[in-house]
Design an enzyme around this catalytic site. Structure first.
Site, PDB file in Angstrom:
ATOM      1  CD  GLU A  27       8.478 -12.740 -10.141  1.00 33.66           C
ATOM      2  OE1 GLU A  27       9.365 -12.891  -9.289  1.00 33.66           O
ATOM      3  OE2 GLU A  27       7.850 -13.685 -10.646  1.00 33.66           O
ATOM      4  CG  ASN A 172       6.016 -15.646  -4.248  1.00 31.98           C
ATOM      5  OD1 ASN A 172       5.043 -15.993  -4.901  1.00 31.98           O
ATOM      6  ND2 ASN A 172       7.242 -16.060  -4.533  1.00 31.98           N
ATOM      7  CD  GLU A 173       6.693 -20.022  -5.464  1.00 30.17           C
ATOM      8  OE1 GLU A 173       7.937 -20.035  -5.533  1.00 30.17           O
ATOM      9  OE2 GLU A 173       5.963 -20.326  -6.422  1.00 30.17           O
ATOM     10  CD  GLU A 292       3.973 -17.849  -8.879  1.00 24.09           C
ATOM     11  OE1 GLU A 292       4.691 -18.684  -9.485  1.00 24.09           O
ATOM     12  OE2 GLU A 292       4.403 -17.090  -8.000  1.00 24.09           O
ATOM     13  CD  GLN A 350       6.233 -13.600 -14.415  1.00 17.88           C
ATOM     14  OE1 GLN A 350       6.551 -12.535 -14.930  1.00 17.88           O
ATOM     15  NE2 GLN A 350       7.003 -14.201 -13.528  1.00 17.88           N
TER      16      GLN A 350
END
Length: 508
Positions: A27, A172-173, A292, A350
């Protein structure tokens, strides 16, 4: 000494090992990209500015797929900022992590890095501040061969062939109030379905991931997935799961049982997705993309404000991992493998510097954190089929997750080579456990090819720039290579307290 036992059978197959289980995540956050994978001027930098020391470690880690470019970052990202001549690219505010994005690295640069690292790209589109048209635009740039405005722009930028990205995240989210462009389940479900249909009109065999809950603690957990899938069931292949774990208030016993929660998370979302499928009278199965997951000391991050100044690549959530963290990471991989029939993609978040297995210093070295080792060894050894693994052994009570097994394990069997590999953790904070593996169902003796354990007298021991190998894998005690299974049927080893072990057996 406490004892645990497992009997394995080559016919008790859960599912094939999926290489996408060993995904990671890059990211535009903190130092993951800048001074992480990319640092022109570093002594190891190649002609494209990529740190070759990090590339070497990424290959050693065994990463198969990388989710890019976010994360929270993607919900405010304009992908076209990161293409074309670097000197013409705009600098933008990243509201997610309160930093300045220079756009020196965009999709073209990342695709070059992915080719060098030999990883598949999982691309996330911005459905926070953008929508269907922007998703179609980036898809045209990335995947259309030639002859259109955006495909020709890619070719003019130096990439004659399309990148062939097959798996795409639809945002995302977006269930999270912290997310730029946060939406209700109804709003997101409609947008995800519209975007999915448009993308599949362009390329029918894309694999699409709808946003699931940001965590199982969200008030909308379960209901979110149900509503989203009511709209998008027929046009997506995956629903995402995100989960992070940390030791809280010195409760090491609960922390070591974190995989109990991951198991429950997976089972809950599988049940929810299947219930929607039943209501829709569909025979299709939705798989899970656990894109994730990791140990993350989130409470420390929440108690520390984001940088007050707008900086490029500030140091953000650079957790230092210890032995207990590595054992939990190894156990979470056990959980993911155990659910290989439905969890067919996963990304540890990550890759570099940001809650990562790989750390770097600008202009300096790169090194392996403790959590690097169980990931790398599992990625290297998990081959063939995942076997059903039921442990007969002692349990203990945890404050957070209730009753948990002291020993947890999963096994894989590669019929082509005859290899059987067992990945096992001992969650006991005080004592070793004797662990016996019954292999009589395989019909012939097996020999120990190798066995490696991660443990330490100090469960808080960590690796640092100055001591990069303080914690590493070491040959398992009292289990010599070449040892034949006792009576052709069993092998027994002693699991140290708070430990992760990989035992590989093969035909003599």
């Amino acid at each position: 000494m406490l004892r645990a036992r497992v009997a394995l059978h080559p016919a008790a197959v859960v599912a094939p090992v999926n290489r996408r289980t060993f995904g990671s995540f890059v990211e535009h956050m903190g130092r993951c990209v800048y001074t992480g994978i990319y640092e022109p001027g570093h002594p190891s930098a190649d002609e494209d500015g990529f740190r070759t020391d990090v590339l070497a470690l990424a290959r050693e880690l065994g990463v198969s797929m990388v989710r890019y470019p976010g994360g929270n970052f993607v919900s405010g990202y304009r992908w076209e900022d990161g293409i074309g001549p670097r000197e013409q690219r705009p600098r933008r505010r990243d509201l997610a992590w309160r930093s300045i994005e220079t756009n020196e690295v965009g999709i073209d640069e990342f695709a070059k890095w992915a080719e060098k690292a030999d990883v598949e790209i999982m691309y996330a589109v911005n459905l926070g501040t953008r929508g269907v048209q922007e998703a179609l635009d980036v898809h045209e740039y990335v995947n259309h061969p030639e002859g259109t405005a955006l495909s020709e722009r890619r070719r003019a930028n130096g990439a004659e062939k399309p990148y062939g990205v097959k798996i795409w995240c639809l945002g995302n989210e977006l269930d999270g109030p912290w997310q730029t462009g946060h939406k209700t389940a109804e709003e997101y479900g409609l947008l995800a379905a519209s975007t999915a249909r448009a993308l599949k009109s362009a390329e029918p065999d894309l694999e699409l991931v709808a946003c699931g809950s940001s965590s199982s603690s969200m008030p909308t957990f379960g209901a979110w997935e149900s509503t989203v899938l009511e709209h998008a069931y027929d046009v997506v292949e995956y629903v995402s799961c995100h989960a992070y774990y940390e030791e809280q208030d010195g409760d090491l016993g609960s922390f070591l049982a974190s995989a109990v929660d991951m198991d429950h998370f997976v089972n809950s979302i599988v049940a929810t997705a299947d219930a929607v499928g039943a209501r829709l009278k569909s025979t299709k199965k939705i798989n899970l993309s656990f894109d994730e997951w990791n140990v993350w000391y989130l409470s420390r991050f929440q108690n520390a404000p984001l940088p007050q100044e707008w900086e490029v690549a500030p140091r953000v959530i650079e957790d230092q991992y210890n032995v207990a963290d590595a054992v939990v990471v190894g156990n979470l991989l056990i959980s993911l493998l155990r659910h290989s029939d439905r969890v067919t993609a996963a990304c540890q978040a990550q890759l570099v510097n940001v809650i990562a297995p790989i750390m770097t210093e600008p202009g300096g070295p790169a090194w392996r954190q403790t959590i690097f080792h169980p990931f790398a060894r599992t990625a290297a050894l998990a081959k063939g089929d995942v076997l059903e693994t039921r442990i007969d052994g002692p349990t203990y009570q945890t404050a957070k997750y209730g009753e948990a097994a002291l020993v947890d394990a999963v096994a894989t069997h590669d019929a082509a080579t005859g290899d059987v590999t067992v990945f096992v953790v001992n969650r006991d904070v005080a004592d070793p456990v004797e662990f016996t593996v019954d292999l009589s169902a395989f019909g012939e003796p097996l020999v120990v090819a190798d066995s490696w354990t991660l443990t330490d007298d100090d469960v808080r021991a960590a690796n640092t720039k100055d001591a990069p190998d303080r914690v590493t894998l070491r040959p398992t005690a009292d289990i010599p290579t070449g040892a034949v299974t006792t009576g052709g049927a069993t092998v027994t080893l002693v699991l140290p307290r708070v430990s992760w072990t990989a035992l590989r057996l093969t035909c003599p």
